[in-house]
Design an enzyme around this catalytic site. Structure first.
Site, mmCIF file in Angstrom:
data_model
loop_
_atom_site.group_PDB
_atom_site.id
_atom_site.type_symbol
_atom_site.label_atom_id
_atom_site.label_comp_id
_atom_site.label_asym_id
_atom_site.label_seq_id
_atom_site.Cartn_x
_atom_site.Cartn_y
_atom_site.Cartn_z
ATOM 1 N N SER A 93 0.767 -1.096 0.004
ATOM 2 C CA SER A 93 -0.038 -0.063 0.072
ATOM 3 C C SER A 93 0.952 1.387 -0.136
ATOM 4 O O SER A 93 1.975 1.357 0.886
ATOM 5 C CB SER A 93 -0.917 0.026 0.951
ATOM 6 O OG SER A 93 -1.704 1.027 1.192
ATOM 7 N N HIS A 97 1.901 12.136 0.211
ATOM 8 C CA HIS A 97 1.225 13.485 0.400
ATOM 9 C C HIS A 97 2.349 14.373 0.262
ATOM 10 O O HIS A 97 3.220 14.748 1.051
ATOM 11 C CB HIS A 97 0.620 13.608 1.787
ATOM 12 C CG HIS A 97 -0.371 12.689 2.374
ATOM 13 N ND1 HIS A 97 -1.575 12.831 1.834
ATOM 14 C CD2 HIS A 97 -0.436 11.561 3.106
ATOM 15 C CE1 HIS A 97 -2.426 11.806 2.347
ATOM 16 N NE2 HIS A 97 -1.723 11.157 3.186
ATOM 17 N N HIS A 107 -2.371 7.081 -4.520
ATOM 18 C CA HIS A 107 -2.392 6.008 -3.742
ATOM 19 C C HIS A 107 -2.408 4.935 -4.618
ATOM 20 O O HIS A 107 -2.949 4.595 -5.798
ATOM 21 C CB HIS A 107 -4.122 6.076 -3.134
ATOM 22 C CG HIS A 107 -4.463 4.718 -2.795
ATOM 23 N ND1 HIS A 107 -5.534 4.189 -3.176
ATOM 24 C CD2 HIS A 107 -4.093 3.995 -1.576
ATOM 25 C CE1 HIS A 107 -5.660 2.919 -2.553
ATOM 26 N NE2 HIS A 107 -4.950 2.736 -1.619
ATOM 27 N N ASN A 109 -2.831 0.324 -4.398
ATOM 28 C CA ASN A 109 -2.792 -0.660 -3.446
ATOM 29 C C ASN A 109 -3.182 -2.175 -4.027
ATOM 30 O O ASN A 109 -3.619 -2.135 -5.087
ATOM 31 C CB ASN A 109 -3.979 -0.680 -2.483
ATOM 32 C CG ASN A 109 -4.212 -2.080 -1.664
ATOM 33 O OD1 ASN A 109 -5.181 -2.656 -1.879
ATOM 34 N ND2 ASN A 109 -3.491 -1.887 -0.595
ATOM 35 N N ILE A 110 -2.201 -3.079 -3.921
ATOM 36 C CA ILE A 110 -2.327 -4.392 -4.443
ATOM 37 C C ILE A 110 -2.075 -5.425 -3.252
ATOM 38 O O ILE A 110 -1.387 -5.412 -2.416
ATOM 39 C CB ILE A 110 -1.300 -4.653 -5.565
ATOM 40 C CG1 ILE A 110 -0.807 -3.493 -6.611
ATOM 41 C CG2 ILE A 110 -1.395 -6.102 -6.436
ATOM 42 C CD1 ILE A 110 0.275 -3.617 -7.364
ATOM 43 N N ARG A 111 -3.165 -6.515 -3.621
ATOM 44 C CA ARG A 111 -3.426 -7.323 -2.449
ATOM 45 C C ARG A 111 -3.728 -8.679 -2.748
ATOM 46 O O ARG A 111 -4.361 -8.758 -3.956
ATOM 47 C CB ARG A 111 -4.407 -6.776 -1.449
ATOM 48 C CG ARG A 111 -5.617 -6.675 -2.067
ATOM 49 C CD ARG A 111 -6.614 -5.996 -1.107
ATOM 50 N NE ARG A 111 -7.989 -5.563 -1.776
ATOM 51 C CZ ARG A 111 -8.152 -4.522 -2.339
ATOM 52 N NH1 ARG A 111 -7.131 -3.545 -2.442
ATOM 53 N NH2 ARG A 111 -9.516 -3.987 -2.996
ATOM 54 N N HIS A 146 -4.935 8.818 -17.081
ATOM 55 C CA HIS A 146 -5.944 7.812 -17.406
ATOM 56 C C HIS A 146 -5.471 7.308 -18.630
ATOM 57 O O HIS A 146 -5.823 5.889 -18.993
ATOM 58 C CB HIS A 146 -7.333 8.426 -17.747
ATOM 59 C CG HIS A 146 -7.953 8.618 -16.311
ATOM 60 N ND1 HIS A 146 -8.913 7.683 -15.820
ATOM 61 C CD2 HIS A 146 -8.399 9.531 -15.429
ATOM 62 C CE1 HIS A 146 -9.490 7.810 -14.811
ATOM 63 N NE2 HIS A 146 -8.939 9.170 -14.394
ATOM 64 N N HIS A 176 -21.391 11.020 1.819
ATOM 65 C CA HIS A 176 -21.761 11.948 2.828
ATOM 66 C C HIS A 176 -21.566 13.558 2.408
ATOM 67 O O HIS A 176 -21.940 14.605 2.916
ATOM 68 C CB HIS A 176 -21.293 11.910 4.170
ATOM 69 C CG HIS A 176 -19.879 11.711 4.349
ATOM 70 N ND1 HIS A 176 -18.914 10.685 4.162
ATOM 71 C CD2 HIS A 176 -19.022 12.807 4.610
ATOM 72 C CE1 HIS A 176 -17.783 11.065 4.292
ATOM 73 N NE2 HIS A 176 -17.842 12.316 4.762
#
Length: 303
Positions: A93, A97, A107, A109-111, A146, A176
């Site tokens: 991960s 910043h 960001h 992430n590979i899991r 992209h 929200h």
């Protein structure tokens, strides 16, 4: 065969962590990563943090391999046959910043999950992706981001980019606030088809693609001049990042629900952030363009 799959993914995650950390350090030119090797009854990992750099205020690049007797709800809601089943989860991960508000937050992430269902059959799958969170948007950057994402997906099918782009847009939508966290990218989960080789190859392409997509943008924007106005807006927008990570992010929820190592789980948080009651950007200001031109979900490149 299961052991071979696990060994291959662990080697890949560790090697990718090294490559990404070296690239961040080279671009920053000031700070180096501090490494925290950790080991608990529930797993082990390698957390690396870069702080107070010339370009980056903070970067976290985490590798982990954890185990559990009951797959958390954040990962088993759509896998009823795996409820309360043992599992292994490994992955990498990355969250950056930047100091300069004209450089976007990124960001990756590979899991990889291994679990045994109630029939004691081993189930495996990959998940992950990457996304970009600008404070001041540039069409050139978004189209580049992209374009790389589509290039990654092209060998795996003509519809893959648009499928995973939509998944990313939906996933990183802050309900929200009724707005997107950023300009999206790719998001995928439960990837196990057509076979391990193809799914693993796609996951590796995500790692390389992140490097190709993000660092040219950093190099292009890192020397832009900025002042207190841009800094205040950056800190305000970081608040949205925190809200999403703590309230909605499945990775954060998985770590908390599995009683994971909290220092590593929350290392994705920005070091400084602010909220302002009732604040809105002035119409037609550079800040307002983020809301009008970049956060609304759209197709950035032609189908």
């Amino acid at each position: 065969m299961t052991i071979i799959k696990q060994e291959k993914t662990l080697f890949f995650f560790k090697n990718l962590q090294n490559i990404i950390c070296n690239t961040f350090s080279k671009i920053d030119g000031k700070s180096l990563f501090k490494e925290d090797m950790w080991n608990t009854k529930k797993g082990y990992g390698r957390t690396r943090i870069l702080k107070k750099g010339k370009v980056f205020e903070q970067v976290s690049v985490n590798f982990s391999h954890v185990f559990g007797k009951s797959l958390p709800k954040s990962s088993s809601n759509k896998k009823r046959d795996l409820e309360n089943c043992s599992y292994q989860a490994s992955g990498i991960s990355v969250v950056s910043h930047p100091k300069n508000p004209y450089v976007p937050t990124s960001h990756l992430n590979i899991r990889f999950f291994l679990a045994k269902n109630k029939k004691r059959k081993t189930i495996w799958w990959f998940g992950g992706g990457f996304d970009l969170t600008p404070y001041y948007g540039f069409y050139q950057d978004v189209i580049h981001w992209h374009t790389i994402a589509k290039k990654i997906c092209q060998p795996f099918g003509d519809d893959i980019y648009f499928k995973y782009k939509k998944w990313c847009d939906d996933y990183f939508f802050i309900k929200h606030r009724n707005e997107s966290r950023g300009i999206g990218g790719l998001f995928f989960d439960d990837l196990c088809l057509p076979d391990f080789h193809s799914a693993f190859l796609f996951s590796k392409s995500i790692g390389k693609g992140y490097i190709d997509a993000y660092f040219p943008i950093v190099n292009l924007r890192k020397s832009y001049s900025w002042g207190s106005r841009e800094r205040n807006f950056q800190l305000y927008r970081r608040g949205r990042y925190v809200e999403f990570n703590l309230l909605l992010d499945r990775g954060t929820l998985f770590g908390i629900q599995s009683n994971g190592r909290i220092e590593s789980i929350l290392s994705s948080m920005p070091p400084l952030v602010k909220w302002e009651y009732g604040w809105h950007p002035k119409p037609n200001s550079p800040e307002s363009k983020l809301y009008t031109d970049f956060l609304p979900i759209k197709d950035w490149i032609d189908k």
